[in-house]
Design a protein around this motif. Structure first.
Motif, short mmCIF file in Angstrom:
data_model
loop_
_atom_site.label_atom_id
_atom_site.label_comp_id
_atom_site.label_asym_id
_atom_site.label_seq_id
_atom_site.Cartn_x
_atom_site.Cartn_y
_atom_site.Cartn_z
N GLU A 204 0.83 -7.70 -5.56
CA GLU A 204 -0.52 -8.28 -5.56
C GLU A 204 -1.25 -8.05 -4.23
N ASP B 277 -5.04 -6.42 -3.78
CA ASP B 277 -6.16 -7.03 -3.07
C ASP B 277 -6.76 -6.04 -2.06
N ASN C 284 -8.66 -3.19 -3.94
CA ASN C 284 -9.98 -3.61 -4.44
C ASN C 284 -11.03 -3.56 -3.33
N GLN C 285 -10.67 -3.98 -2.15
CA GLN C 285 -11.60 -3.94 -1.03
C GLN C 285 -11.90 -2.50 -0.62
N GLU D 69 0.26 -5.14 -10.03
CA GLU D 69 0.43 -6.60 -10.06
C GLU D 69 1.72 -6.97 -10.80
#
Length: 329
Positions: free
Chosen positions: A23, A27, A30-31, A18
């Protein structure tokens, strides 16, 4: 006893990404990580996690990352803790890439990955201060050697969760060092990351149905002027020649293209790299890849023609590996 929490494990890496303005990748990660560990975990993950949790808690651990075996030592190690460590580490067998030495427990892995490192390292640009991606990193042996060479941050990717827990067996003793292994595939990375100074792809290209697509994906990971270190199986032959096995190669199902060195250089040129050069060509021998007490399945000796070990059991030329260095313009 330690417990594995993927969010806690990867928090420093995600925060660092980040801070680099990545970013979008955070994202996606994380998924992907939630899917790997929470939504659809591997059936053996509890067994591997239990083995990893059995490793003894030790203080004042020292790591030597610049020698053949990644070596951990601690003044708190005693015979009981050493037996506990060996039992835990055997719960994470088979060990394919290494070697490692955990507090006197020597893990003789299937591959002498240190030999490959010794062949490659003299030709690689100075890794000090560089951000590095290691594609198909296995248990992370080479990631640790990269950190030992002064890398600023190393990110390894390999979808195998057993490899992840082998990697974490080292990292649990070293704290928040800037080395991570993400259990994802190359095709899971976002396009045009362009954030790595050096990208390694060793032992991956011949597993890809489209080698040119792999070379383009690797180029997308590099910043302008970044360096690719590519190691792959090759065969003798003129420019334009590439072997495509009828089915298996050395009993491996997923081998697609083994180019000649000149063909490989042409592929890199067509993919938009510059200054591509072959720096090493070495035959793989049964001294470098073999069954051991830590990898008890079949290995290279079982995959070669018993009457002519210069050929695979299918009759193809025996394994020869080339290392190529190239830059992204």
């Amino acid at each position: 006893m330690s417990t594995f929490d993927w969010q806690d494990c990867y928090r420093p890496l995600l925060q660092n990404l980040e801070a680099q303005g990545l970013e979008g990748w955070v994202d996606v990660l994380n998924q992907q990580l939630a899917a790997r560990f929470d939504t659809n975990p591997h059936g053996d993950i509890q067994r591997w996690q239990a083995a990893w949790q059995q490793l003894p808690e030790l203080a004042d651990v020292t790591a030597e990352l610049d020698r053949s075996a990644i070596t951990l030592t601690s003044p708190g190690m005693d015979d009981g803790s050493r037996e506990q460590a060996e039992a835990a580490l055997r719960g994470l067998m088979p060990w394919r890439k290494g070697p490692f030495d955990f507090f006197g427990v020597a893990i003789d892995t299937e591959w002498r990955s240190d030999w490959k490192w010794d062949r490659v390292a003299p030709y690689v640009s100075d890794l000090n201060g560089r951000q590095i991606l290691d594609v198909g990193c296995g248990s992370g042996y080479h990631c640790w050697r990269m950190l030992g060479e002064g890398a600023r941050r190393v990110v390894g990717i390999d979808p195998g969760l057993l490899f992840l827990f082998q990697f974490l067996s080292v990292k649990r003793y070293l704290g928040q060092v800037p080395v991570d292994l993400l259990p994802v595939r190359m095709e899971d990375l976002p396009e045009r990351l362009e954030c790595f100074d050096t990208t390694f792809s060793m032992g991956v290209l011949y597993h890809r149905r489209s080698p040119l697509d792999h070379l383009l994906e690797l180029k997308d990971t590099l910043r302008r002027g970044g360096e690719l270190v590519l190691e792959t199986l090759v065969v003798d032959g003129p420019e334009g020649y590439s072997l495509m096995p009828e089915d298996r190669y050395g009993q491996m199902r997923n081998v697609w293209f083994l180019p000649s060195c000149d063909t490989l250089l042409r592929w890199l040129d067509r993919a938009g790299y510059r200054n591509a050069r072959v720096v090493d060509v070495t035959d793989t021998t049964t001294d470098e890849q073999r069954s051991t007490d830590w990898m008890r399945f079949q290995s290279l000796a079982d995959f070669l023609d018993p009457d002519d070990p210069s050929k695979t059991i299918e009759g193809y030329p025996g394994p020869k590996r080339a290392t190529v260095i190239a830059e992204k313009p």
